[in-house]
Scaffold this motif. Structure first.
Motif, mmCIF file in Angstrom:
data_model
loop_
_atom_site.group_PDB
_atom_site.id
_atom_site.type_symbol
_atom_site.label_atom_id
_atom_site.label_comp_id
_atom_site.label_asym_id
_atom_site.label_seq_id
_atom_site.Cartn_x
_atom_site.Cartn_y
_atom_site.Cartn_z
ATOM 1 N N TYR A 129 -3.715 -1.762 -0.142
ATOM 2 C CA TYR A 129 -2.701 -2.201 -0.119
ATOM 3 C C TYR A 129 -2.363 -3.446 0.127
ATOM 4 O O TYR A 129 -1.679 -5.037 -0.694
ATOM 5 N N GLU A 130 -2.261 -3.433 1.870
ATOM 6 C CA GLU A 130 -2.071 -5.199 1.702
ATOM 7 C C GLU A 130 -2.320 -5.889 1.344
ATOM 8 O O GLU A 130 -2.034 -7.008 0.699
ATOM 9 N N ARG A 131 -3.855 -6.060 0.896
ATOM 10 C CA ARG A 131 -5.165 -7.457 0.940
ATOM 11 C C ARG A 131 -4.584 -7.398 -0.625
ATOM 12 O O ARG A 131 -4.492 -8.300 -1.247
ATOM 13 N N TRP A 132 -4.355 -6.067 -1.762
ATOM 14 C CA TRP A 132 -4.713 -6.164 -3.315
ATOM 15 C C TRP A 132 -3.617 -6.571 -3.661
ATOM 16 O O TRP A 132 -2.954 -6.692 -4.947
ATOM 17 N N THR A 178 -1.538 7.810 -0.850
ATOM 18 C CA THR A 178 -1.161 6.493 0.183
ATOM 19 C C THR A 178 -0.271 6.037 -1.277
ATOM 20 O O THR A 178 -1.313 6.194 -2.091
ATOM 21 N N LEU A 179 0.965 4.939 -0.608
ATOM 22 C CA LEU A 179 1.847 4.892 -2.104
ATOM 23 C C LEU A 179 2.250 3.479 -1.071
ATOM 24 O O LEU A 179 3.713 3.589 -0.093
ATOM 25 N N GLY A 180 1.605 2.410 -0.809
ATOM 26 C CA GLY A 180 1.726 1.536 -0.382
ATOM 27 C C GLY A 180 2.060 1.043 1.155
ATOM 28 O O GLY A 180 0.433 1.476 2.078
ATOM 29 N N HIS A 181 3.212 1.522 1.637
ATOM 30 C CA HIS A 181 3.532 2.238 3.239
ATOM 31 C C HIS A 181 3.992 3.571 3.352
ATOM 32 O O HIS A 181 5.275 4.021 4.024
ATOM 33 N N VAL A 182 3.385 4.486 2.708
ATOM 34 C CA VAL A 182 3.972 5.679 2.282
ATOM 35 C C VAL A 182 3.065 6.696 1.665
ATOM 36 O O VAL A 182 2.244 6.539 1.366
ATOM 37 N N VAL A 183 2.645 7.053 2.888
ATOM 38 C CA VAL A 183 1.326 8.483 3.261
ATOM 39 C C VAL A 183 2.355 9.840 2.928
ATOM 40 O O VAL A 183 2.493 10.169 3.735
ATOM 41 N N PRO A 193 0.461 -5.787 -5.900
ATOM 42 C CA PRO A 193 0.320 -5.005 -6.952
ATOM 43 C C PRO A 193 -0.641 -5.272 -7.825
ATOM 44 O O PRO A 193 -0.916 -4.109 -8.623
ATOM 45 N N PHE A 194 -2.087 -5.532 -7.329
ATOM 46 C CA PHE A 194 -3.277 -5.276 -8.317
ATOM 47 C C PHE A 194 -3.762 -4.039 -7.477
ATOM 48 O O PHE A 194 -5.319 -3.422 -8.254
ATOM 49 N N PHE A 195 -3.909 -3.362 -6.441
ATOM 50 C CA PHE A 195 -4.281 -2.696 -6.176
ATOM 51 C C PHE A 195 -4.768 -0.962 -6.701
ATOM 52 O O PHE A 195 -5.737 -0.861 -7.378
#
Length: 102
Positions: free
Chosen positions: A56-59, A29-34, A61-63
């Protein structure tokens, strides 16, 4: 292909890249792309990867730095940098409710 607001992409080049990673993966997963090796891999890993989408949504750019940092600390401690990673523990918990930490 879009599934519940997440782009799922698969193909030969993606499969080659995922399988050549230090920890070979069926999906990532990269953001909203799997990215997945095959459609079957995307379907099989969908619940797990959606946990990463929420991370990713919670973190934000820090994820990625947090994920990689956790893996580095685990590796330096002589532990499994993938299975011991708290982000992976949370994602694998969707398949095994007894391992949920919330």
């Amino acid at each position: 292909m879009w599934v519940s607001g997440v782009a799922e992409i698969h193909g030969r080049w993606i499969a080659r890249g995922l399988r050549s990673m230090p920890v070979p993966a069926a999906a990532m997963t990269l953001g909203h792309v799997v990215l997945g090796c095959t459609i079957a891999d995307l379907e099989r890993t969908r619940r797990h990867e959606r946990v990463h989408v929420r991370q990713y949504e919670r973190w934000g750019p820090f994820f990625l730095p947090a994920y990689l940092g956790a893996s580095l600390v685990l590796k330096l401690m002589g532990r499994d940098a993938y299975r011991g990673n708290p982000f992976e523990i949370e994602a694998y918990a969707v398949d095994d409710p007894s391992k949920r930490s919330f």
